[in-house]
Design a protein around this motif. Structure first.
Motif, PDB file in Angstrom:
ATOM      1  N   PRO A   1       0.542  -1.524  -0.214  1.00  0.00           N
ATOM      2  CA  PRO A   1      -0.149  -0.169  -0.258  1.00  0.00           C
ATOM      3  C   PRO A   1       0.761   0.846  -0.090  1.00  0.00           C
ATOM      4  N   GLU A   2       1.944   0.809   0.673  1.00  0.00           N
ATOM      5  CA  GLU A   2       2.701   2.390   0.672  1.00  0.00           C
ATOM      6  C   GLU A   2       3.389   2.659  -0.162  1.00  0.00           C
ATOM      7  N   GLU A   3       3.818   1.558  -1.534  1.00  0.00           N
ATOM      8  CA  GLU A   3       3.925   2.084  -3.064  1.00  0.00           C
ATOM      9  C   GLU A   3       2.838   2.849  -3.643  1.00  0.00           C
ATOM     10  N   PHE A   4       1.936   3.288  -2.863  1.00  0.00           N
ATOM     11  CA  PHE A   4       0.336   3.339  -3.720  1.00  0.00           C
ATOM     12  C   PHE A   4       0.837   5.378  -3.313  1.00  0.00           C
ATOM     13  N   LEU A   5       1.240   5.913  -2.354  1.00  0.00           N
ATOM     14  CA  LEU A   5       1.994   7.342  -1.981  1.00  0.00           C
ATOM     15  C   LEU A   5       2.144   7.785  -3.229  1.00  0.00           C
ATOM     16  N   ALA A   6       1.875   9.435  -3.001  1.00  0.00           N
ATOM     17  CA  ALA A   6       2.434  10.108  -3.592  1.00  0.00           C
ATOM     18  C   ALA A   6       4.327   9.843  -3.953  1.00  0.00           C
ATOM     19  N   GLN A   7       4.808   9.498  -5.783  1.00  0.00           N
ATOM     20  CA  GLN A   7       5.309   9.924  -5.800  1.00  0.00           C
ATOM     21  C   GLN A   7       6.188   8.547  -5.585  1.00  0.00           C
ATOM     22  N   GLY A   8       4.987   7.320  -5.776  1.00  0.00           N
ATOM     23  CA  GLY A   8       5.442   5.591  -5.455  1.00  0.00           C
ATOM     24  C   GLY A   8       5.603   5.248  -6.478  1.00  0.00           C
ATOM     25  N   SER A   9       5.939   3.612  -6.124  1.00  0.00           N
ATOM     26  CA  SER A   9       6.109   2.865  -7.203  1.00  0.00           C
ATOM     27  C   SER A   9       5.222   2.230  -8.590  1.00  0.00           C
ATOM     28  N   ALA A  10       4.211   3.156  -8.038  1.00  0.00           N
ATOM     29  CA  ALA A  10       2.767   1.751  -7.660  1.00  0.00           C
ATOM     30  C   ALA A  10       0.988   2.941  -8.021  1.00  0.00           C
ATOM     31  N   THR A  11       0.449   2.366  -9.032  1.00  0.00           N
ATOM     32  CA  THR A  11      -0.819   3.194  -8.657  1.00  0.00           C
ATOM     33  C   THR A  11      -1.735   2.615  -9.080  1.00  0.00           C
ATOM     34  N   TRP A  12      -3.148   3.517  -9.787  1.00  0.00           N
ATOM     35  CA  TRP A  12      -4.437   2.075  -9.521  1.00  0.00           C
ATOM     36  C   TRP A  12      -4.459   2.380 -11.526  1.00  0.00           C
ATOM     37  N   ILE A  13      -5.367   1.950 -12.128  1.00  0.00           N
ATOM     38  CA  ILE A  13      -5.867   2.815 -13.443  1.00  0.00           C
ATOM     39  C   ILE A  13      -7.052   1.688 -13.028  1.00  0.00           C
ATOM     40  N   GLN A  14      -7.962   2.325 -13.665  1.00  0.00           N
ATOM     41  CA  GLN A  14      -9.511   2.338 -14.047  1.00  0.00           C
ATOM     42  C   GLN A  14      -9.894   1.701 -15.557  1.00  0.00           C
ATOM     43  N   CYS A  15     -10.416   0.674 -15.784  1.00  0.00           N
ATOM     44  CA  CYS A  15     -11.018   0.442 -16.930  1.00  0.00           C
ATOM     45  C   CYS A  15     -12.096   0.743 -16.964  1.00  0.00           C
ATOM     46  N   LEU A  16     -13.413   0.417 -17.696  1.00  0.00           N
ATOM     47  CA  LEU A  16     -14.555   1.551 -17.781  1.00  0.00           C
ATOM     48  C   LEU A  16     -15.664   1.213 -17.548  1.00  0.00           C
ATOM     49  N   HIS A  17     -15.749   0.046 -16.375  1.00  0.00           N
ATOM     50  CA  HIS A  17     -16.853   0.058 -15.720  1.00  0.00           C
ATOM     51  C   HIS A  17     -16.498   0.268 -14.253  1.00  0.00           C
ATOM     52  N   LYS A  18     -15.067   1.009 -13.867  1.00  0.00           N
ATOM     53  CA  LYS A  18     -14.202   1.743 -13.316  1.00  0.00           C
ATOM     54  C   LYS A  18     -14.143   0.978 -12.192  1.00  0.00           C
ATOM     55  N   SER A  19     -13.578  -0.270 -12.467  1.00  0.00           N
ATOM     56  CA  SER A  19     -12.871  -1.286 -11.513  1.00  0.00           C
ATOM     57  C   SER A  19     -11.355  -0.782 -11.593  1.00  0.00           C
ATOM     58  N   ARG A  20     -10.733  -0.535 -10.414  1.00  0.00           N
ATOM     59  CA  ARG A  20      -9.388  -0.223 -10.137  1.00  0.00           C
ATOM     60  C   ARG A  20      -8.713  -1.850  -9.608  1.00  0.00           C
ATOM     61  N   PHE A  21      -7.649  -1.296 -10.905  1.00  0.00           N
ATOM     62  CA  PHE A  21      -6.493  -2.443 -10.939  1.00  0.00           C
ATOM     63  C   PHE A  21      -4.893  -1.654 -10.940  1.00  0.00           C
ATOM     64  N   ALA A  22      -4.645  -2.187  -9.548  1.00  0.00           N
ATOM     65  CA  ALA A  22      -3.126  -1.513  -9.384  1.00  0.00           C
ATOM     66  C   ALA A  22      -1.736  -2.182 -10.252  1.00  0.00           C
ATOM     67  N   THR A  23      -0.959  -0.951 -10.562  1.00  0.00           N
ATOM     68  CA  THR A  23       0.385  -0.889 -11.617  1.00  0.00           C
ATOM     69  C   THR A  23       1.110  -0.356 -11.454  1.00  0.00           C
ATOM     70  N   CYS A  24       2.318  -1.468 -11.677  1.00  0.00           N
ATOM     71  CA  CYS A  24       3.995   0.056 -10.953  1.00  0.00           C
ATOM     72  C   CYS A  24       3.809   0.428 -11.873  1.00  0.00           C
ATOM     73  N   THR A  25       4.293   1.739 -11.888  1.00  0.00           N
ATOM     74  CA  THR A  25       4.690   2.771 -12.720  1.00  0.00           C
ATOM     75  C   THR A  25       5.444   2.855 -13.773  1.00  0.00           C
ATOM     76  N   GLU A  26       5.838   1.437 -13.585  1.00  0.00           N
ATOM     77  CA  GLU A  26       7.429   1.235 -14.957  1.00  0.00           C
ATOM     78  C   GLU A  26       5.729   0.717 -16.185  1.00  0.00           C
ATOM     79  N   CYS A  27       4.651   0.276 -15.333  1.00  0.00           N
ATOM     80  CA  CYS A  27       3.883  -0.770 -16.379  1.00  0.00           C
ATOM     81  C   CYS A  27       3.399  -0.142 -16.430  1.00  0.00           C
ATOM     82  N   VAL A  28       2.552   1.246 -16.300  1.00  0.00           N
ATOM     83  CA  VAL A  28       1.217   1.701 -17.113  1.00  0.00           C
ATOM     84  C   VAL A  28       1.004   1.422 -18.746  1.00  0.00           C
TER      85      VAL A  28
END
Ligand SMILES: [Zn+2]
Ligand SMILES: [Zn+2]
Ligand SMILES: [Zn+2]
Length: 91
Positions: free
Chosen positions: A40-67
């Motif tokens: 979870p810490e990796e999702f904080l500001a300037q982290g190495s991970a983030t969330w992206i959403q599909c059209l159904h508003k489901s959230r998926f986690a991803t590394c920033t390099e894999c976005v």
């Protein structure tokens, strides 16, 4: 009047159906593109991970390099209606 027999804890547990898998919910968070475990810490500001959403508003986690790859996977899922072809989770 007859009282309902109370189930013991173990009996209730045996009766409870196994929980169905939640496709868009994970106990562990893993990158959708590479399967890496994300804390979870990796999702904080300037982290190495983030969330992206599909059209159904489901959230998926991803590394920033894999976005970019992750977004492509979600776009494919939105286009075809098939489940997201996420990578095998690993640690
Ligand atoms: Zn994990
Ligand atoms: Zn990744
Ligand atoms: Zn979706």
């Amino acid at each position: 009047m007859k009282r309902e027999k109370r189930l013991t804890k173990r009996e209730r547990k045996a009766l409870a159906p196994a929980r169905p898998a939640q496709p868009h919910e994970h106990k562990h968070i893993h990158c959708v593109a590479c399967g890496k475990h994300l804390d979870p810490e990796e999702f904080l500001a300037q982290g190495s991970a983030t969330w992206i959403q599909c059209l159904h508003k489901s959230r998926f986690a991803t590394c920033t390099e894999c976005v970019e790859i992750s977004k492509r996977l979600l776009a494919e899922h939105d286009r075809t209606g098939q489940p997201v072809q996420s990578a095998q989770a690993w640690h």
